[in-house]
Design a protein around this motif. Structure first.
Motif, PDB file in Angstrom:
ATOM      1  N   VAL A  65      29.236  36.795  82.425  1.00 36.94           N
ATOM      2  CA  VAL A  65      28.750  35.568  83.068  1.00 36.94           C
ATOM      3  C   VAL A  65      29.555  34.362  82.584  1.00 36.94           C
ATOM      4  N   LEU A  66      29.841  34.289  81.279  1.00 41.40           N
ATOM      5  CA  LEU A  66      30.632  33.185  80.731  1.00 41.40           C
ATOM      6  C   LEU A  66      32.052  33.191  81.302  1.00 41.40           C
ATOM      7  N   LEU A  67      32.620  34.388  81.467  1.00 43.46           N
ATOM      8  CA  LEU A  67      33.959  34.497  82.060  1.00 43.46           C
ATOM      9  C   LEU A  67      33.948  34.029  83.507  1.00 43.46           C
ATOM     10  N   LEU A  68      32.946  34.463  84.265  1.00 43.22           N
ATOM     11  CA  LEU A  68      32.840  34.053  85.673  1.00 43.22           C
ATOM     12  C   LEU A  68      32.611  32.555  85.788  1.00 43.22           C
ATOM     13  N   LEU A  69      31.881  31.993  84.828  1.00 42.01           N
ATOM     14  CA  LEU A  69      31.644  30.547  84.819  1.00 42.01           C
ATOM     15  C   LEU A  69      32.950  29.795  84.604  1.00 42.01           C
ATOM     16  N   ALA A  70      33.776  30.301  83.675  1.00 46.50           N
ATOM     17  CA  ALA A  70      35.081  29.674  83.431  1.00 46.50           C
ATOM     18  C   ALA A  70      35.956  29.750  84.674  1.00 46.50           C
ATOM     19  N   ILE A  71      35.943  30.897  85.346  1.00 46.13           N
ATOM     20  CA  ILE A  71      36.736  31.073  86.566  1.00 46.13           C
ATOM     21  C   ILE A  71      36.194  30.195  87.688  1.00 46.13           C
ATOM     22  N   PHE A  72      34.867  30.055  87.761  1.00 50.67           N
ATOM     23  CA  PHE A  72      34.242  29.234  88.799  1.00 50.67           C
ATOM     24  C   PHE A  72      34.738  27.790  88.745  1.00 50.67           C
ATOM     25  N   PHE A  73      34.797  27.216  87.549  1.00 44.58           N
ATOM     26  CA  PHE A  73      35.253  25.834  87.417  1.00 44.58           C
ATOM     27  C   PHE A  73      36.727  25.690  87.794  1.00 44.58           C
ATOM     28  N   LEU A  74      37.497  26.765  87.640  1.00 46.31           N
ATOM     29  CA  LEU A  74      38.913  26.704  87.992  1.00 46.31           C
ATOM     30  C   LEU A  74      39.134  26.611  89.496  1.00 46.31           C
ATOM     31  N   PHE A  75      38.140  27.023  90.288  1.00 40.67           N
ATOM     32  CA  PHE A  75      38.276  26.965  91.738  1.00 40.67           C
ATOM     33  C   PHE A  75      38.388  25.529  92.246  1.00 40.67           C
ATOM     34  N   PHE A  76      37.997  24.577  91.422  1.00 38.12           N
ATOM     35  CA  PHE A  76      38.068  23.173  91.817  1.00 38.12           C
ATOM     36  C   PHE A  76      39.330  22.498  91.294  1.00 38.12           C
ATOM     37  N   LYS A  77      40.238  23.296  90.710  1.00 38.67           N
ATOM     38  CA  LYS A  77      41.455  22.753  90.131  1.00 38.67           C
ATOM     39  C   LYS A  77      42.662  23.065  91.003  1.00 38.67           C
ATOM     40  N   LYS A  78      43.693  22.239  90.857  1.00 38.48           N
ATOM     41  CA  LYS A  78      44.944  22.480  91.546  1.00 38.48           C
ATOM     42  C   LYS A  78      45.622  23.707  90.935  1.00 38.48           C
ATOM     43  N   ASN A  79      46.302  24.477  91.752  1.00 37.66           N
ATOM     44  CA  ASN A  79      46.970  25.704  91.292  1.00 37.66           C
ATOM     45  C   ASN A  79      45.995  26.670  90.623  1.00 37.66           C
ATOM     46  N   ARG A  80      44.796  26.741  91.193  1.00 36.85           N
ATOM     47  CA  ARG A  80      43.736  27.540  90.565  1.00 36.85           C
ATOM     48  C   ARG A  80      44.073  29.022  90.476  1.00 36.85           C
ATOM     49  N   ILE A  81      44.784  29.562  91.473  1.00 36.56           N
ATOM     50  CA  ILE A  81      45.051  30.999  91.488  1.00 36.56           C
ATOM     51  C   ILE A  81      45.899  31.416  90.289  1.00 36.56           C
ATOM     52  N   LYS A  82      46.938  30.642  89.997  1.00 34.00           N
ATOM     53  CA  LYS A  82      47.821  31.028  88.894  1.00 34.00           C
ATOM     54  C   LYS A  82      47.099  30.961  87.557  1.00 34.00           C
ATOM     55  N   TRP A  83      46.163  29.995  87.394  1.00 35.11           N
ATOM     56  CA  TRP A  83      45.444  29.897  86.126  1.00 35.11           C
ATOM     57  C   TRP A  83      44.359  30.963  86.018  1.00 35.11           C
ATOM     58  N   ILE A  84      43.765  31.326  87.132  1.00 33.25           N
ATOM     59  CA  ILE A  84      42.791  32.433  87.120  1.00 33.25           C
ATOM     60  C   ILE A  84      43.497  33.730  86.753  1.00 33.25           C
ATOM     61  N   LEU A  85      44.677  33.957  87.335  1.00 32.96           N
ATOM     62  CA  LEU A  85      45.464  35.138  86.979  1.00 32.96           C
ATOM     63  C   LEU A  85      45.870  35.108  85.509  1.00 32.96           C
ATOM     64  N   SER A  86      46.189  33.929  85.002  1.00 31.82           N
ATOM     65  CA  SER A  86      46.550  33.796  83.589  1.00 31.82           C
ATOM     66  C   SER A  86      45.400  34.234  82.697  1.00 31.82           C
ATOM     67  N   ILE A  87      44.188  33.799  83.046  1.00 31.49           N
ATOM     68  CA  ILE A  87      43.004  34.177  82.273  1.00 31.49           C
ATOM     69  C   ILE A  87      42.797  35.685  82.293  1.00 31.49           C
ATOM     70  N   LEU A  88      42.872  36.281  83.468  1.00 33.11           N
ATOM     71  CA  LEU A  88      42.610  37.715  83.608  1.00 33.11           C
ATOM     72  C   LEU A  88      43.662  38.546  82.884  1.00 33.11           C
ATOM     73  N   PHE A  89      44.945  38.166  83.026  1.00 35.56           N
ATOM     74  CA  PHE A  89      46.010  38.905  82.352  1.00 35.56           C
ATOM     75  C   PHE A  89      45.903  38.745  80.835  1.00 35.56           C
ATOM     76  N   SER A  90      45.625  37.531  80.385  1.00 39.59           N
ATOM     77  CA  SER A  90      45.499  37.272  78.954  1.00 39.59           C
ATOM     78  C   SER A  90      44.349  38.077  78.357  1.00 39.59           C
ATOM     79  N   LEU A  91      43.232  38.093  79.055  1.00 38.70           N
ATOM     80  CA  LEU A  91      42.070  38.842  78.583  1.00 38.70           C
ATOM     81  C   LEU A  91      42.363  40.340  78.544  1.00 38.70           C
ATOM     82  N   PHE A  92      43.004  40.848  79.600  1.00 36.64           N
ATOM     83  CA  PHE A  92      43.311  42.272  79.668  1.00 36.64           C
ATOM     84  C   PHE A  92      44.249  42.699  78.541  1.00 36.64           C
ATOM     85  N   PHE A  93      45.346  41.962  78.355  1.00 33.04           N
ATOM     86  CA  PHE A  93      46.315  42.339  77.323  1.00 33.04           C
ATOM     87  C   PHE A  93      45.735  42.168  75.925  1.00 33.04           C
ATOM     88  N   SER A  94      44.874  41.164  75.735  1.00 32.95           N
ATOM     89  CA  SER A  94      44.241  40.970  74.436  1.00 32.95           C
ATOM     90  C   SER A  94      43.368  42.160  74.076  1.00 32.95           C
TER      91      SER A  94
END
Length: 208
Positions: A65-94
């Motif tokens: 839920v906390l992860l989805l909340l962080a992603i939700f707020f990114l939807f209102f940002k410019k270039n949101r897709i690249k930052w959402i992908l950054s979060i998902l890739f960073s989390l996966f590799f970590s």
């Protein structure tokens, strides 16, 4: 043979690194020295009314839920897709790196009275690694709300010590690993447009 100039450059780089990372280095050293003492202190001074709160912070669905909340707020940002992908890739590799390190070091859970049951190895903490892997990205793309997620990352990490399933060392190293991986993906995006290129590639192939 290393000349004076090369040695001078080397120590300048070392000093610059130490100046930038001295806080993390000091925290890690103190954490290593007082890891067991800190764990025992926290366990012995638990507050019953806070048990459920800290147990909940380590719950899988609460973290989702906390992860989805962080992603939700990114939807209102410019270039949101690249930052959402950054979060998902960073989390996966970590978390993938955590899996490798756990099976490499095979350090057992602390021998203290835990208030939850956890299986597997302790070092490093997956919760701390995952929580801090998104922080550098959120700091690049969020406003003041980024500090809320930073506090949440600290609380999630501390909760693992509080419930007795990780030592302070597990948590500090995990947090540092996650933070560095997050910084790596921020660097890859800002310097090499990694995720922008990925988005463009998928758009190009979808529109064919």
């Amino acid at each position: 043979y290393i000349g004076f100039y090369e040695r001078f450059i080397y120590w300048c780089l070392v000093f610059r690194f130490m100046k930038k990372w001295y806080f993390f280095i000091i925290v890690l050293i103190v954490g290593f020295i007082f890891s067991e003492d800190a764990l025992n202190f926290v366990v012995l001074h638990r507050i019953k009314s806070l048990d459920l709160f800290f147990i909940s912070l380590g719950n899988f669905w609460v973290d989702i839920v906390l992860l989805l909340l962080a992603i939700f707020f990114l939807f209102f940002k410019k270039n949101r897709i690249k930052w959402i992908l950054s979060i998902l890739f960073s989390l996966f590799f970590s978390l993938f790196l955590v899996f490798l390190l756990k099976n490499l070091f095979r350090i057992p859970r602390p021998l203290v009275e835990a208030i939850i049951v956890e299986t597997g190895y302790a070092f490093p903490s997956g919760h701390a690694t995952g929580s801090f892997s998104v922080i550098p990205i959120l700091f690049k793309s969020y406003g003041k709300i980024k500090y809320l997620f930073f506090i949440l990352a600290i609380l999630v990490s501390f909760s693992r010590v509080y419930v007795g399933v990780h030592s302070l060392t597990d948590v500090l190293v995990g947090a540092l690993i996650g933070f560095l991986i997050g910084k790596l993906f921020v660097y890859l995006e800002e310097k090499h447009n990694l995720f922008k290129l990925i988005v463009m590639f998928f758009k190009k192939n979808v529109n064919r």
